[in-house]
Design an enzyme around this catalytic site. Structure first.
Site, PDB file in Angstrom:
ATOM      1  N   ASN D  24      34.062  41.215  40.603  1.00  0.00           N
ATOM      2  CA  ASN D  24      35.469  41.048  40.947  1.00  0.00           C
ATOM      3  C   ASN D  24      36.193  40.508  39.719  1.00  0.00           C
ATOM      4  O   ASN D  24      35.811  39.474  39.169  1.00  0.00           O
ATOM      5  CB  ASN D  24      35.612  40.075  42.124  1.00  0.00           C
ATOM      6  CG  ASN D  24      37.060  39.907  42.557  1.00  0.00           C
ATOM      7  OD1 ASN D  24      37.891  39.438  41.789  1.00  0.00           O
ATOM      8  ND2 ASN D  24      37.351  40.303  43.782  1.00  0.00           N
ATOM      9  N   THR D  46      37.870  44.755  44.684  1.00  0.00           N
ATOM     10  CA  THR D  46      39.150  44.063  44.707  1.00  0.00           C
ATOM     11  C   THR D  46      39.347  43.531  46.123  1.00  0.00           C
ATOM     12  O   THR D  46      39.081  44.230  47.097  1.00  0.00           O
ATOM     13  CB  THR D  46      40.321  44.945  44.206  1.00  0.00           C
ATOM     14  OG1 THR D  46      41.529  44.187  44.293  1.00  0.00           O
ATOM     15  CG2 THR D  46      40.462  46.238  44.973  1.00  0.00           C
ATOM     16  N   GLU D  47      39.743  42.263  46.224  1.00  0.00           N
ATOM     17  CA  GLU D  47      39.636  41.555  47.501  1.00  0.00           C
ATOM     18  C   GLU D  47      40.586  42.069  48.574  1.00  0.00           C
ATOM     19  O   GLU D  47      40.431  41.728  49.741  1.00  0.00           O
ATOM     20  CB  GLU D  47      39.788  40.046  47.299  1.00  0.00           C
ATOM     21  CG  GLU D  47      41.090  39.586  46.689  1.00  0.00           C
ATOM     22  CD  GLU D  47      40.972  39.355  45.198  1.00  0.00           C
ATOM     23  OE1 GLU D  47      40.270  40.135  44.510  1.00  0.00           O
ATOM     24  OE2 GLU D  47      41.605  38.397  44.700  1.00  0.00           O
ATOM     25  N   ASN D  48      41.554  42.889  48.198  1.00  0.00           N
ATOM     26  CA  ASN D  48      42.400  43.474  49.236  1.00  0.00           C
ATOM     27  C   ASN D  48      41.738  44.663  49.929  1.00  0.00           C
ATOM     28  O   ASN D  48      42.356  45.284  50.796  1.00  0.00           O
ATOM     29  CB  ASN D  48      43.783  43.846  48.681  1.00  0.00           C
ATOM     30  CG  ASN D  48      43.723  44.681  47.433  1.00  0.00           C
ATOM     31  OD1 ASN D  48      42.908  44.428  46.546  1.00  0.00           O
ATOM     32  ND2 ASN D  48      44.563  45.683  47.346  1.00  0.00           N
ATOM     33  N   SER D  88      36.219  42.173  53.453  1.00  0.00           N
ATOM     34  CA  SER D  88      36.233  42.012  51.999  1.00  0.00           C
ATOM     35  C   SER D  88      35.854  40.588  51.606  1.00  0.00           C
ATOM     36  O   SER D  88      35.082  40.368  50.666  1.00  0.00           O
ATOM     37  CB  SER D  88      37.618  42.356  51.455  1.00  0.00           C
ATOM     38  OG  SER D  88      37.590  42.453  50.062  1.00  0.00           O
TER      39      SER D  88
END
Lengths: 219, 228, 228, 219
Positions: D24, D46-48, D88
């Protein structure tokens, strides 16, 4: 127990279900309810991960991966969806199943049920019983009113192990339909041709109609 | 980089005393080939986390009959007659959890959540010894997350990176278990090229999966049979 | 039975003081049409649960500028300049949560979980006043579940029953929020017939969704624009 | 700060990444790391809600729904998958992201970082910073060693608000690479042509090499 009694119960429960509802049917008598839905648009959920369960498959359609919570082969209908067990119980526990129809061993006069631990047997199975009791918006229990030995399943106090503190909404038995207001069990209607006095004697404690008008006019 | 290995290559990933998360509900979604490989190992005293202990003499039932299982954590062992007898004799330790609690606890184990509060089982025998707390006026009990040394799961397809998709209700506990094992082994019906699975439809992202093997079992009517 | 309604038909579903869960990350996956309808209502004092308060003058930003928002619960308001100023003046209440804690709390709200323990934010200012507990030797803090009076989400497609699928990273918070509102309204790009969505690929089962409206916004380069 | 310094840092971090890792990259310098991965098979999360993030799109490819955590348009690669925010962060918090590369405001000598609350500004954003610090298997921080005002970001004790109790593994600055064993910060290697004595003077406290051999042979 006679097949007839089971079907009387299933048919009466089907009347309680409404268009658009998400319904979970337990094993045994509850499963029979599906046969009496006729044209009602009811969506059956099975806790192993399917919303939109269809009837049993023909031998041609059979896919042994595709089963219900009773581990019997099923099919799925248009608009169905599959999900994992955590998401399935999120649906149940989160209050998104409108009605759960469950079998039971006992119901107390306040609507608390015992439906998971069979007496005198090792208690090694609970499955989704407690999640459904705690989580479904409305719980209807389906059972014959008496055991093979003639004991009433409607009892002043549970002697078997409780399935949870949440009170069920309706108990549909072969003799009568019961509901559970705060002051205790009431008879909604009779399904057998007996008086409330006769039924009171059979269960061992006095019963009343929910609607007092019925009380006086019975038989 | 490929995670695809021969079935026998996974035997070395287990050790005695391991806690193993095993996917499946009844036999649907059960990693039958991986369990067969476990039968060939010299490991013992396993704790098995699974809804039930196999069925119809297959799956985890074989492992149990071989005497490898010390403890089972699950929701429904009533169908496992031999296991019930062993429990009665004190030869098998059993921890019973409501099915939804079991599923959620494993999800938490994989998600870095230490534990959670559920309404399920409040006031019942299964709540005994568990912390109770009132949240917004309702009674809840605390349940701890569950993790495993190894998770063994069954999926329909894997790509060579280890992305997984499942088939109908064979999905059941598998996606959560695939997140909660230190080592994760997936048994699949079909191995496809990277890019063959729709990114919107992948259920288990490859980050979770360490090894993939081809299943030796196929469906035949009401049974799962070895194909080779 | 169809859950499809005209956009203006949803205005009556909201009331002053409601807690509204609003999907979206930046503007991606934001129910822009539903928010526009909210602008037309005479309701105030809303608590908004959303990652941020809109962006580029769109989405929840409009609602904020109209003075409808009393409190915002989310993870990243630094990009919302006007909201920051209002907070400084004491005109807006803000509750800041780590993004993962926010997502998990909403999931719990929809799943009948009362709360959970997370490692995130332990020892930081965002843990102040929160219960801490050691689980298996590690420090965790307690976080309570979040629910809403209404959840407003954006999806790519809905069928007439209300099953939803999403598009790429526009999925973000939407699936959880769709589980955690007493009333759930989905805004979608396309409405399809029942049976057109693959049962393996449906992300939000119809049981969660109460109303579906057709979105009035389309993508145009780097912007979302009204199409009609 | 010069573009060069940022790229020196990004390039050095790329060396730390290994084939098969899930990584990340935060906003700012961490994002630049992607340019130096060359043939390495690293999977960007990607954390979204995306694993398998690709480079920025051309104008033709642009889909404004498809963005990274910094809300910039991105693409996705073969083998990618999309998931919701809860899943996520389950990936992140559950320890399934091998490396998080994060920007920072301060790092203390034990590796605790402050990277979310900008001093003298209202603190209204945290995003995924704390989840990544707490959850990633390995955390590498990327920052120039000194602020525009010449203050060291490596400090005896944080004066800004901490991002969590977990210690980072590596701090790659424009001057040196630092690691954080239990007895405090050590220099892994110099990236600028300065002696450890000179660097110690600049940061305001004595520094040591992790490998004592380097200590004596420096310059």
């Amino acid at each position: 127990m006679s097949q007839d009694k089971r079907h009387v119960i299933a048919k009466r429960i089907a009347q309680e279900l409404e268009n658009g509802q998400v319904v979970n049917l337990g094993v045994g008598i509850p499963t029979l309810v599906a046969s009496y839905l006729d044209e009602k648009e009811v969506y059956l959920q099975t806790e192993n991960g399917l919303l939109g369960m269809g009837p049993s498959p023909s031998e041609d359609e059979l896919d042994i991966d595709l089963i219900n919570a009773g581990k019997e082969p099923v099919t799925y209908l248009r608009g169905a969806s599959f999900f994992n067990s955590a998401d399935s119980f999120a649906l149940i526990r989160g209050g998104h199943v409108d009605v759960a129809v469950l079998g039971t061993l006992q119901v107390d006069v306040y609507g608390e049920i015992a439906n998971w631990a069979v007496p005198n047997q090792p208690i090694l199975g609970v499955g989704g019983a407690m999640d459904l009791v705690a989580g479904a918006k409305k719980v209807i229990v389906a059972a014959t009113l008496f055991t093979k030995d003639g004991e009433s399943k409607l009892v002043p106090q549970l002697t078997y192990k409780t399935s949870g503190i949440k009170r069920v909404d309706l108990f549909v038995s072969d003799y009568a339909v019961f509901t559970f207001p705060p002051d205790g069990v009431k008879v909604v209607e009779m399904l057998e041709d007996v008086t409330i006095e006769e039924l009171s004697e059979k269960v061992g404690f006095p019963l009343e109609y929910l609607n007092p008008h019925l009380q006086t006019s019975s038989r | 980089m490929s995670k695809i290995v021969e079935a026998c290559g996974i035997r070395q990933l287990f050790k005695s005393g391991d806690q193993i998360l095993a996917g499946g509900f009844g036999l649907s979604g059960t990693p039958l080939t991986i369990i067969d490989e476990l039968l060939e190992t010299d490991i013992w005293d396993l704790t098995i986390v699974s809804n039930n202990l196999g069925d119809n003499g297959q799956g985890l039932h074989k492992l149990f009959m071989q005497g490898k299982i010390k403890k089972a954590i699950g929701s429904f062992f009533s169908i496992n007659r031999e296991a019930v007898i062993a429990w009665t004799k004190g030869e098998l330790d059993i921890e019973l959890l409501p099915q939804g609690t079991l599923a959620e606890a494993i999800r938490c184990g994989g998600a870095g959540i230490g534990g959670f509060y559920t309404k399920t089982a409040v006031g019942t025998e299964l709540a005994q010894g568990k912390e109770e707390r009132i949240i917004d006026g309702e009674r809840y009990i605390f349940e701890k997350a569950i993790k495993g040394d190894v998770a063994i799961v069954r999926a329909a397809k894997a790509d060579r990176l280890g992305n997984l998709v499942y088939h109908t209700t064979a999905r059941n506990f598998n996606p959560m278990m695939a997140t909660a094992g230190k080592i994760v082994i997936a048994e699949v019906d079909e191995i496809v090229e990277v890019g063959a699975l729709d990114p919107e439809y992948i259920v288990t992202p490859h980050a979770y999966v360490d090894y993939v093997i081809q299943s030796k079992y196929v469906k035949s009517g009401r049974e799962y049979v070895e194909s080779r």
